[in-house]
Design a protein around this motif. Structure first.
Motif, PDB file in Angstrom:
ATOM      1  N   ARG A  12      45.214 -41.916  44.302  1.00  0.00           N
ATOM      2  CA  ARG A  12      44.469 -42.316  45.503  1.00  0.00           C
ATOM      3  C   ARG A  12      43.420 -43.386  45.160  1.00  0.00           C
ATOM      4  NH1 ARG A  12      43.413 -37.744  47.284  1.00  0.00           N
ATOM      5  NH2 ARG A  12      44.842 -37.704  49.063  1.00  0.00           N
ATOM      6  N   GLY A  13      42.736 -43.210  44.028  1.00  0.00           N
ATOM      7  CA  GLY A  13      41.756 -44.213  43.614  1.00  0.00           C
ATOM      8  C   GLY A  13      42.404 -45.562  43.365  1.00  0.00           C
ATOM      9  N   TYR A  14      43.568 -45.538  42.755  1.00  0.00           N
ATOM     10  CA  TYR A  14      44.318 -46.777  42.528  1.00  0.00           C
ATOM     11  C   TYR A  14      44.693 -47.435  43.848  1.00  0.00           C
ATOM     12  CZ  TYR A  14      49.204 -48.523  42.439  1.00  0.00           C
ATOM     13  OH  TYR A  14      50.376 -49.181  42.685  1.00  0.00           O
ATOM     14  N   GLY A  15      45.112 -46.630  44.835  1.00  0.00           N
ATOM     15  CA  GLY A  15      45.457 -47.186  46.143  1.00  0.00           C
ATOM     16  C   GLY A  15      44.262 -47.807  46.850  1.00  0.00           C
ATOM     17  N   LEU A  16      43.129 -47.131  46.797  1.00  0.00           N
ATOM     18  CA  LEU A  16      41.911 -47.680  47.421  1.00  0.00           C
ATOM     19  C   LEU A  16      41.495 -48.989  46.762  1.00  0.00           C
ATOM     20  CD1 LEU A  16      39.869 -44.371  47.828  1.00  0.00           C
ATOM     21  CD2 LEU A  16      40.835 -45.772  49.677  1.00  0.00           C
ATOM     22  N   ALA A  17      41.614 -49.041  45.443  1.00  0.00           N
ATOM     23  CA  ALA A  17      41.261 -50.263  44.722  1.00  0.00           C
ATOM     24  C   ALA A  17      42.225 -51.397  45.064  1.00  0.00           C
ATOM     25  CB  ALA A  17      41.263 -50.001  43.220  1.00  0.00           C
ATOM     26  N   MET A  18      43.496 -51.063  45.316  1.00  0.00           N
ATOM     27  CA  MET A  18      44.468 -52.081  45.734  1.00  0.00           C
ATOM     28  C   MET A  18      44.061 -52.694  47.083  1.00  0.00           C
ATOM     29  SD  MET A  18      47.265 -52.684  43.807  1.00  0.00           S
ATOM     30  CE  MET A  18      48.718 -52.864  44.843  1.00  0.00           C
ATOM     31  N   VAL A  56      39.267 -51.234  38.360  1.00  0.00           N
ATOM     32  CA  VAL A  56      39.341 -49.837  38.811  1.00  0.00           C
ATOM     33  C   VAL A  56      40.800 -49.430  39.034  1.00  0.00           C
ATOM     34  CG1 VAL A  56      38.755 -48.247  40.680  1.00  0.00           C
ATOM     35  CG2 VAL A  56      37.043 -49.863  39.833  1.00  0.00           C
ATOM     36  N   ALA A  57      41.577 -50.321  39.676  1.00  0.00           N
ATOM     37  CA  ALA A  57      42.982 -50.011  39.950  1.00  0.00           C
ATOM     38  C   ALA A  57      43.754 -49.769  38.660  1.00  0.00           C
ATOM     39  CB  ALA A  57      43.620 -51.153  40.740  1.00  0.00           C
TER      40      ALA A  57
END
Length: 221
Positions: free
Chosen positions: A100-106, A145-146
């Motif tokens: 989820r953190g990777y998606g938000l950073a994207m 972050v991603a």
């Protein structure tokens, strides 16, 4: 006369797990295909010199911006599906959170465009900019972050598979994370064709997460 008040019925809409997992399953390949297609067709773009993020510049740049945002939204949504199927297992808490953190950073990386430079888009001076705009700094931060979330998610899933006795998928998961880590370090250190190694590593890790989601989706049928 007595009036009886009946509490309003409440309904909870629960998105099917298979639908959520399908979001993650398509996110990685979608981003990879659209990025590579643009890299092959955009005038002046050289994958050995220009990061795929640079495709957000120029008149067709909206496509790469949308690519980042759509892939990010699909990943954020799909992380809930991973949380359901991994619940109670080793990595079942942190793998979905990292995805989820990777998606938000994207999403943030799509909204914050990097600056043009090194001859792209066509007509841009063939030099590396000596200063960056605020949104270019923001894009770099979001990318950091991603990548950190994606690399760690691959290693956490590797531990999950190892604990389950699946040595093949444990090795594949760690290899995907290591490919991105090595590509990022090589590009950050100014290595030859660093943008290419970074692209290969990023796509490997993204597609692996999609493969994991697709497998769980089939199992949930």
């Amino acid at each position: 006369m007595t009036t009886t008040h009946t509490p309003a019925a409440t309904t909870t809409t629960r998105v099917p797990t298979r639908t959520l997992l399908g979001c993650v399953a398509v996110a990685g390949p979608l981003w990879a295909v659209l990025s590579v297609a643009q890299a092959a067709t955009r005038e002046g773009f050289d994958i050995t010199r220009h990061p795929l993020s640079a495709l957000a510049n120029g008149s067709p740049g909206w496509l790469q911006v949308a690519n980042f945002i759509v892939a990010g939204v699909l990943t954020v949504a799909g992380a809930s599906g991973l949380r359901r199927v991994l619940h109670g297992t080793r990595g079942g808490t942190w793998a979905p959170r990292l995805v989820r953190g990777y998606g938000l950073a994207m999403i943030a990386a799509g909204l914050l465009r990097m600056d043009p430079g090194a001859g792209f888009p066509a007509g841009t001076p063939d030099t590396v900019p000596t200063s960056m705009s605020w949104h270019s700094y923001g894009h770099m931060a979001a990318g950091t972050v991603a990548f950190a979330c994606l690399i760690t998610a691959c290693y956490v899933l590797g531990s999950h598979y190892r604990r389950a006795g699946n040595r093949r998928d444990a090795a594949l998961s760690r290899s995907a994370g290591t490919a991105l880590l090595a590509g990022d370090l090589w590009a950050s250190g100014g290595g030859t064709a660093g943008s290419l190694t970074l692209a290969v590593g990023a796509i490997a890790a993204m597609v692996w997460i999609s493969v994991v989601a697709a497998r769980y989706r089939r199992a949930a049928r």
